[in-house]
Each structure stands twice: as C-alpha cells, then as structure tokens.
Motif scaffolding. Structure first.
Motif, mmCIF file in Angstrom:
data_model
loop_
_atom_site.group_PDB
_atom_site.id
_atom_site.type_symbol
_atom_site.label_atom_id
_atom_site.label_comp_id
_atom_site.label_asym_id
_atom_site.label_seq_id
_atom_site.Cartn_x
_atom_site.Cartn_y
_atom_site.Cartn_z
ATOM 1 N N LEU A 1 0.821 -1.213 0.000
ATOM 2 C CA LEU A 1 0.000 0.000 0.000
ATOM 3 C C LEU A 1 0.851 1.258 0.000
ATOM 4 C CD1 LEU A 1 -2.815 -1.015 2.520
ATOM 5 C CD2 LEU A 1 -3.034 -0.676 0.046
ATOM 6 N N ALA B 1 1.742 1.858 -3.517
ATOM 7 C CA ALA B 1 0.645 1.792 -4.490
ATOM 8 C C ALA B 1 0.324 3.178 -5.047
ATOM 9 C CB ALA B 1 -0.593 1.190 -3.829
ATOM 10 N N VAL C 1 -8.316 -4.484 5.285
ATOM 11 C CA VAL C 1 -7.649 -3.251 4.885
ATOM 12 C C VAL C 1 -8.598 -2.470 3.989
ATOM 13 C CG1 VAL C 1 -6.567 -4.365 2.882
ATOM 14 C CG2 VAL C 1 -5.583 -2.272 3.812
ATOM 15 N N MET D 1 -9.094 0.962 1.349
ATOM 16 C CA MET D 1 -8.335 1.820 0.436
ATOM 17 C C MET D 1 -9.293 2.756 -0.289
ATOM 18 S SD MET D 1 -6.256 -1.341 -1.241
ATOM 19 C CE MET D 1 -7.744 -2.330 -1.107
ATOM 20 N N VAL E 1 -4.651 -6.946 -2.970
ATOM 21 C CA VAL E 1 -4.140 -5.575 -3.044
ATOM 22 C C VAL E 1 -3.198 -5.424 -4.236
ATOM 23 C CG1 VAL E 1 -2.753 -3.840 -1.853
ATOM 24 C CG2 VAL E 1 -4.432 -5.182 -0.571
#
Length: 498
Positions: A89, A92, A112, A114, A152
């Motif tokens: 992350l 990212a 998680v 996002m 992810v």
C-alpha cells in the motif's frame, strides 16, 4: 551475645537443607524487581509469557506448549502478512482521496481499506463495473479472502499501463495467485498478462505441478490455457509415437562417436526408463518401447560384433588399425550389455537368452581373440546368468543348458580378466547367479557341469568362478537326500546311509 545450642543446631539444619537443594539460599536469590508495564500495540505481536522448562512435562503441559507454539506461529504469520500488505500500500499509486472506499477482509479478521478511483475499477474489471453499477454506491467490500496481499497487488496492477513489465522478476507462485484473483474479479488484462508471463518463464518441477493445478481449476478460455500447456502436452498433429522417439534415442547412443557422452547418456536413459517403470506400475504409461524395436537393435549389435570379430581374426597383428578394431569389439559388446539391461528391466529378456545361446559362430570367433579385448563379451553371459539365478528371466531348461554349453567355457576363460579390468562387475553376484543357473538344470546336467568346474577350479583357482555353494547343493541332492519317482509320478525321499 552467644548463640544458644538450639540456635546452632537450627542453623546447621538450615545449612544442610540449602546444600541438598530442599530450600533456596536467600543470599544468592536475586531481589525481585517490579514488572515493566505492558503496552498494547495492535501492530506488534502479542507477548507470550515464558516459563521455566520442566525436564519431565506432563501430557497436559506438552499439549499446552504445542498450542502456545502454534498460537505464536499463527500470530507471527499474520503480522508478517500485514507488514507485506502495508508495504504494498505504501508504494501503491492509489490517490490520497478517492471516490470509492474499497475494503478487503480475510477470513481471520484482518481487513484493509483503500480509497481508489471508481473509473479505474469499472474500466479494468467487469466484476467492479457490475458491482458499482448495481449498488450505485461508493463503498465496496470483498469478504473471506484467501490472501489480502494478493488482492491488493492485483488492484495495483489495474493502475499499471505495462502489466507484463510489472510482473518481471516475480515468482511463478505469486503470479498464479494474481491470476486467480484477476480471474475472479474479471480483470481481463491482468489475466492475459499473467498467462503471457507464465508461458514465457521457466518452471521448476514443483511450479509445473502448481501451474497445471491452477489452470485446471480456473475458468479460462481453452486457447489461453492450451498456449501454456503446450510446454507439457504435444498437439496430436505434431506428436510422435514414443516407440519411434525411443528408437531414435537408443540408436543415437549406440552410434555415438564420443565415448564419454555415450556412457553418460546410457546412464541417463536407463535411469529414466527405470523410473518410468516404477512410477507407472499402477496405471498405464504413455512411454512405450516395443519388444520388436529392442530386438531389432540387438540384432544390429550382434551383426556388427560378428563382423568386428571376423575381421579381427583375419588381420595381421602388426597392422596399425588392429587396436582400433579391438576397441570396436569392446564398444559393440558394451552396447549389447546396455540393451540386455533394458530388456531384463522391462521383463523382455527371455527371447534374448535363446538368441545368445545360439551364437555358436560368435563363440568360436571369441576364442580366437586376446582375452583383454574379448572379456566384455563374456559379461553378457554373466548378465544373463545373474538374471536367471534371480528368477528375473524365465526360459526353458533346454535354453538354459544351451546357454551354458555355448558360453560357459568362455566365461571361465575370461573371468580372471573380468575381475581385474571391470569395475562394473560384481564377482560375488556373478558367481551366485552362475551357481543358481546351474542348479535349475536336471541333476545329470548339474553333475556334468560341476565336475568339469571342479577340475578347472583346482587348476585355475581365483581365475575361475567360485561356485562352491552350488557344488555343495548338488552334492547333497546326489548323495545325502535322494528323491525317487515311481511310475505314478509320486516322490519319495530316502536318506543316503551307506
């Protein structure tokens, strides 16, 4: 003030108990220190209290210890996975503020969230396009994921223009995980990139099995999976019969010009054929070499061997190419040994015993060649005797007797040189096989062969095979325990007492 006698006796008793370990010494014991305050940190592993090791734990303590280790290992694994997700992350290309709140939750409770671009999800994934369109919301949850990290990373791929470049250097197992997620969320560009990657990179044996397993489980277009599996499965239009391929390989080895390469490839092919036989006892194998092919190659080697011996017996000893010719004899004999090994291993050697037993001309030529050049030929006879003695070759008694009648004298003559020159021969194994082969013959033939061996062994000693064990068995059969057969084929045992 002086201590009373009672106090002295008490002190002595305490001292004795300390020495014997019944109580601890207060002067040697560390002073207790206050325990540090426990800090709750959700991102750090829970501290597992430790205790002194008991040299004789109970079953309950052992089970508790095992559960503690498993719990600790589970926590550590979970935190490592969490750290990896946070690392992904951190790199990212997600926006600081997105228009869609995406939450991914694992079965163990880890989740998680996002902020991502809705238009990226819609353009790249048919799953998200339908999800966002149907709900009309800006919040999406994916629950019960096997691996949050892979999900992810698949979302990160959606933001990449060159997906293939992004995958370079990844492990095959990792890309298989990405392929599974990309297929689940209908991320078609991601699926294509993963398939192109898998088609282009080498696989280990374990990775190969994983590739086949994943492709069989995923709902992928046949053409996409077939493009990868061509590495493992030949198309019907281009596949050849395994017998034709094996014949070409065997012929190539037999005709090889480099002796070292020939020896190495003999070992490789023999090992692969043996492994294939062992691994396919319970089901049909697609590897098949016919009896006709193997015997065709045997006849070619025999013909070459006879020609080499014929030429060697007619040339002058002073000819410069005589050494080359003798080398050809040893080479052809070695080739024939290799084929015989394959025949025996595949339980096809019975016909060769008869073929070898009938080589009268070759046996005569063999006797005219110096022992140092011809002993490789006698190894073939030794091979067959070992296989017959072990019960791996089943041939009629007349064929067994013909084999020994044709080649036994040659084996006797060459045995001393075979022991000294051949590392590949096991003296004890040959002697045991020869003795057992003789004992499979009728008693009268045993007697003829063993009496002849008796005279030779007394004159040659170690240069003659030592088959005393067979001699002893024949002796007992002949003189100690004798069987008689009456007219109705009933056996009777009579002990020899005279």
């Amino acid at each position: 003030m002086a201590s009373s006698p009672n106090n002295k006796s008490k002190n002595q008793l305490v001292s004795t108990m300390i020495k014997q370990g019944f109580i601890s010494n207060p002067y040697n014991s560390p002073s207790p220190s206050p325990s540090p305050p426990r800090v709750s940190n959700p991102t750090s592993p829970t501290q597992i209290p430790t205790r002194a090791i008991n040299p004789n734990p109970t079953l309950f303590e052992i089970m508790s210890e095992e559960q503690t280790r498993e719990s600790k290992h589970s926590l550590e694994s979970r935190h490592r996975a969490r750290d990896r997700v946070f690392k992904v992350l951190a790199d990212a290309p997600f926006p600081a503020v997105g228009d869609v709140r995406l939450t991914i939750a694992a079965r163990d409770g880890f989740k998680v969230s996002m902020d991502v671009h809705g238009h990226v999800l819609v353009e790249r994934s048919r799953f998200f396009a339908e999800k966002l369109k149907r709900n009309g919301s800006h919040s999406v949850e994916i629950l019960d994921c096997d691996d949050v990290e892979v999900y992810v990373e698949t979302l990160v791929l959606m933001y990449c223009d060159d997906l293939k470049k992004r995958l370079i250097g990844e492990h095959v197992t990792k890309v298989l995980g990405l392929l599974k997620v990309a297929s689940a969320i209908m991320f078609d560009d991601g699926v294509l990139a993963c398939l192109e990657y898998l088609e282009a990179v080498p696989w280990s044996q374990q990775e190969e099995e994983k590739v086949v397993s994943h492709l069989s489980q995923l709902q992928l277009p046949d053409s996409a999976a077939d493009n990868i599996l061509q590495r493992l499965v030949a198309e019907p239009s281009t596949s050849s019969r395994s017998d034709d391929i094996l014949q070409r390989l065997l012929t190539g080895v037999l005709q090889a010009k480099d002796d070292k390469a020939r020896r190495e490839m003999k070992k490789v092919i023999s090992r692969l054929l043996r492994e294939n036989s062992c691994n396919n006892k319970s089901h049909e194998s697609n590897l098949d070499i016919s009896r006709d092919t193997l015997y065709h190659l045997c006849h070619k080697c025999l013909t070459s061997l006879i020609l080499c011996l014929s030429e060697a017996t007619s040339v002058d000893d002073n000819r410069q190419d005589r050494g080359v010719l003798m080398g050809d004899i040893a080479r052809e004999a070695d080739n024939l040994q290799w084929l015989v090994d394959i025949l025996i291993d595949r339980k096809m050697g019975d016909e060769f015993v008869k073929l070898w037993a009938e080589q009268k001309e070759l046996s005569v030529l063999h006797s005219k060649i110096p022992t140092m050049y011809r002993h490789e030929i006698s190894k073939i006879t030794a091979q067959l005797c070992v296989a017959i003695g072990r019960g791996n070759l089943l041939v009629p008694k007349d064929v067994r007797y013909c084999l020994l009648s044709t080649w036994l004298e040659s084996l006797y003559d060459d045995f001393g040189w075979m022991k000294r020159a051949g590392r590949s021969i096991d003296k004890n194994l040959v002697e045991e096989g020869l003795g057992q082969t003789i004992l499979t013959l009728p008693l009268a033939q045993q007697q003829t062969i063993l009496l002849n061996w008796f005279d030779r062994f007394l004159n040659k000693g170690d240069d003659c095979p030592n088959i005393q064990r067979a001699f002893e068995v024949w002796w007992k059969r002949s003189f100690v325990k004798q069987y008689t057969v009456d007219s109705e084929l009933q056996l009777a045992l009579c002990d020899y007492t005279e």
